[in-house]
Design an enzyme around this catalytic site. Structure first.
Site, PDB file in Angstrom:
ATOM      1  N   TYR A 147       0.833  -1.205   0.000  1.00  0.00           N
ATOM      2  CA  TYR A 147       0.000   0.000   0.000  1.00  0.00           C
ATOM      3  C   TYR A 147       0.869   1.258   0.000  1.00  0.00           C
ATOM      4  CZ  TYR A 147      -3.764   3.236   1.007  1.00  0.00           C
ATOM      5  OH  TYR A 147      -4.659   4.256   0.927  1.00  0.00           O
TER       6      TYR A 147
ATOM      7  N   ASP B 112       0.872  20.137 -20.232  1.00  0.00           N
ATOM      8  CA  ASP B 112       0.115  18.899 -20.369  1.00  0.00           C
ATOM      9  C   ASP B 112       1.023  18.026 -21.228  1.00  0.00           C
ATOM     10  OD1 ASP B 112      -1.412  16.783 -21.245  1.00  0.00           O
ATOM     11  OD2 ASP B 112      -3.212  17.975 -21.594  1.00  0.00           O
TER      12      ASP B 112
ATOM     13  N   HIS C 174     -19.401  14.456 -26.549  1.00  0.00           N
ATOM     14  CA  HIS C 174     -19.063  13.592 -27.682  1.00  0.00           C
ATOM     15  C   HIS C 174     -18.890  12.128 -27.298  1.00  0.00           C
ATOM     16  CE1 HIS C 174     -15.374  15.140 -25.946  1.00  0.00           C
ATOM     17  NE2 HIS C 174     -14.722  14.096 -26.416  1.00  0.00           N
TER      18      HIS C 174
ATOM     19  N   PHE D  40      -6.881  20.276 -24.356  1.00  0.00           N
ATOM     20  CA  PHE D  40      -7.473  18.963 -24.588  1.00  0.00           C
ATOM     21  C   PHE D  40      -8.880  18.950 -23.977  1.00  0.00           C
ATOM     22  CE2 PHE D  40      -8.017  14.416 -23.472  1.00  0.00           C
ATOM     23  CZ  PHE D  40      -7.982  13.916 -24.757  1.00  0.00           C
ATOM     24  N   ASP D  41      -9.765  18.086 -24.483  1.00  0.00           N
ATOM     25  CA  ASP D  41     -11.170  18.160 -24.052  1.00  0.00           C
ATOM     26  C   ASP D  41     -11.370  17.901 -22.550  1.00  0.00           C
ATOM     27  OD1 ASP D  41     -10.507  15.520 -24.598  1.00  0.00           O
ATOM     28  OD2 ASP D  41     -12.423  14.991 -25.465  1.00  0.00           O
TER      29      ASP D  41
ATOM     30  N   ALA E  54       1.296  14.783 -22.121  1.00  0.00           N
ATOM     31  CA  ALA E  54       0.911  13.451 -22.609  1.00  0.00           C
ATOM     32  C   ALA E  54       1.855  12.947 -23.707  1.00  0.00           C
ATOM     33  CB  ALA E  54      -0.533  13.476 -23.117  1.00  0.00           C
TER      34      ALA E  54
HETATM   35  C1  LIG Z   1      -5.318  11.815 -23.275  1.00  0.00           C
HETATM   36  C2  LIG Z   1      -5.043  13.188 -22.896  1.00  0.00           C
HETATM   37  C3  LIG Z   1      -5.455  13.705 -21.668  1.00  0.00           C
HETATM   38  C4  LIG Z   1      -6.309  12.925 -20.705  1.00  0.00           C
HETATM   39  O1  LIG Z   1      -5.707  11.758 -20.310  1.00  0.00           O
HETATM   40  P1  LIG Z   1      -6.518  10.404 -19.997  1.00  0.00           P
HETATM   41  O2  LIG Z   1      -5.426   9.463 -19.607  1.00  0.00           O
HETATM   42  O3  LIG Z   1      -7.234  10.008 -21.221  1.00  0.00           O
HETATM   43  O4  LIG Z   1      -7.430  10.685 -18.870  1.00  0.00           O
HETATM   44  C5  LIG Z   1      -5.113  15.004 -21.386  1.00  0.00           C
HETATM   45  N1  LIG Z   1      -4.420  15.760 -22.250  1.00  0.00           N
HETATM   46  C6  LIG Z   1      -4.002  15.293 -23.444  1.00  0.00           C
HETATM   47  C7  LIG Z   1      -3.239  16.171 -24.371  1.00  0.00           C
HETATM   48  C8  LIG Z   1      -4.304  14.007 -23.814  1.00  0.00           C
HETATM   49  O5  LIG Z   1      -3.926  13.569 -25.014  1.00  0.00           O
END
Ligand SMILES: *Cc1c(COP(=O)(O)O)cnc(C)c1O
Length: 465
Positions: A72, A220, A455, A129-130, A222
């Protein structure tokens, strides 16, 4: 003779996929209420819905799964990830979260507030991002898109179409006091503007403006590795530099980042939040514990933390990135051979088909990109995703539909998952729809929609029926 390029991996496990008939697909999409998210994956042949969590893990990652420490608190898998985060991203403080949007929820709770404290506040950035926008607007604040104008012209070929327009950002920061701007967030690469990279110079410029205004600056992240690859390839002064060195420089200008590790972490689930400031890290920790889990696991199993520690390193290997970006570019080039209008330059993780140019006769009120996505599915079992008016959703104040400048069908390529033959197949499907585009004149209308992020769950029916 120069030897041809080839992927720096071979395949150890395969997963069977099945081609369906057109009649089966027509039935399936009607049953799915014309929402591609409602299809069962068995009904899809080549699934380019997303590159999120769909990548293939390496044998080294699977080995790390077996070594997962499920304690944990204080699991060794957590410390492996902490080390990888420091090495690849340069941050001392981080929190695991179960995915990117969870990371956003925790960060926005810490910087905006957990409720609707955001009313009247602004969060500038490049095209958010959405889910990021959802977490901002769900708190009553507004996401302000300061992306360069060139991003919205699908025909101009510029190296860094994800860049923030520093004049637009400066205006937002200048007009509003620091208390009204809880953070600025820049997405690398910029998914919503076509997977386009942000230059190092631009990241530095945003950082300087934010610092001067006293506004926290977050990335962000990703697809930070793909962004670093494009900087290496396109920005003067970075040719020959290591991907990790470039990535660490990108992060060095930010106060922290959120990351969906389902993208450049090459894992099926997971996320991260990194911080430079220890006080903010501590504040966010309370929310992380409430929403995600204790600081050393944050909604992830030990084995997933371990796999991510390996994935972060693999995603920042140059030969991997070269193969990855080349496969996406192959899809783009094949599409163009068929005459399919696509966004230039090609994105890092996806090719974005310009649906307005593809289907000029479908009115914007009938969701042009969604219409194209449905046609591609029916044609060949190819699944993409709409980035258009459905995703743009309604204005939070007026509740009117928002019509973005671009109606795009995104074909996202999962990492290390499909072969080049699948790319060729996908391009041929789009080419085949193009041959009969003159007969596609009507789109769809909404039957049912959710108040936010509609969407994902929207239900549609043919507008001409
Ligand atoms: C996918 C994504 C997110 C959200 O991440 P999830 O893992 O799908 O919750 C945020 N910002 C960007 C640019 C993304 O491509």
């Amino acid at each position: 003779m120069e030897l041809p390029f080839a992927e720096p991996f071979r395949i150890k496990t395969v997963e069977t996929i099945r081609r369906s008939t057109r009649e089966e697909r027509e039935r399936a999409i009607a049953a799915a209420r014309y929402n591609l998210f409602n299809l069962r994956s068995e009904e899809v042949f080549v699934d380019l819905l997303t590159d999120s969590g769909t990548g293939a893990m390496s044998s080294a990652q699977w080995a790390e799964m077996m070594l997962g420490d499920e304690s944990y608190a204080g699991a060794s898998s957590y410390y492996k990830l902490k080390e990888a985060v420091k090495e690849v991203m340069g941050f001392d403080h981080f929190l695991p979260a179960h995915q990117g949007r969870a990371a956003e929820n925790v960060l926005m709770s810490a910087l905006i507030g957990p409720g609707s404290e955001g009313r009247g506040k602004l969060v500038p950035g490049n095209s958010h991002f959405d889910t990021t926008k959802g977490h901002i607007e769900g708190r009553g604040a507004r996401a302000v898109d300061c992306t360069v104008d060139a991003a919205f012209d699908p025909t101009v070929d510029l190296p860094f179409k994800g860049d923030v327009d520093l004049a637009k950002l400066g205006k937002v920061l200048g007009e509003r006091g620091r208390g009204e701007i809880p953070l600025c967030i820049v997405t690398v690469t910029c998914n919503s503007s076509g997977g386009q990279p942000v230059s190092m110079a631009n990241i530095r410029g945003v950082s300087e403006l934010c610092r001067a205004a006293g506004v926290p600056f977050f990335l962000d992240a990703a697809r930070f590795a793909e962004n670093a690859y494009f900087i290496r390839k396109r920005e003067p002064g970075y040719d020959g530099k290591g991907i990790r060195e470039i990535a660490r420089e990108m992060f060095s200008y930010a106060d922290g980042c959120t990351m969906s590790s389902k993208k450049d972490g090459i894992v099926n689930i997971g996320g991260l939040i990194c911080f430079r400031d220890e006080a903010l890290f501590r504040r966010a920790s309370s929310f992380n514990i409430m929403y995600e889990g204790f600081n050393t696991y944050g909604g992830m199993a030990g084995r997933d933390l371990g796999a991510l520690s390996v994935g972060l390193r693999e995603a920042t290997e140059l030969p991997y990135l070269e193969a990855r970006i080349a496969q996406v570019a192959r899809l783009g080039a094949k599409l163009e051979l068929y005459g399919v209008p696509v966004l230039r330059p090609y994105g890092g993780h996806a090719i974005f088909v310009d649906a307005k140019r593809f289907l000029p006769r479908v009115p914007r009120e009938e969701f042009v990109a969604q219409t194209l996505g449905i046609e591609a599915y029916v044609e060949g079992g190819l699944r993409g995703v709409e980035i258009g008016a459905l995703m743009a959703d309604r204005d939070p104040d007026s509740r009117e539909n928002r019509y973005p400048e671009l109606e795009l069908l995104r074909l996202a390529v999962p990492r290390r998952t499909y072969t080049d033959n699948h790319m060729d197949y996908a391009a041929a499907v789009m080419g085949s729809v193009l041959e009969r585009r003159d007969r596609i004149t009507r789109g769809y209308r909404i039957v049912r929609e959710a108040p936010l992020l509609r969407h994902f769950t929207v239900e549609l029916e043919p507008a001409g029926a």
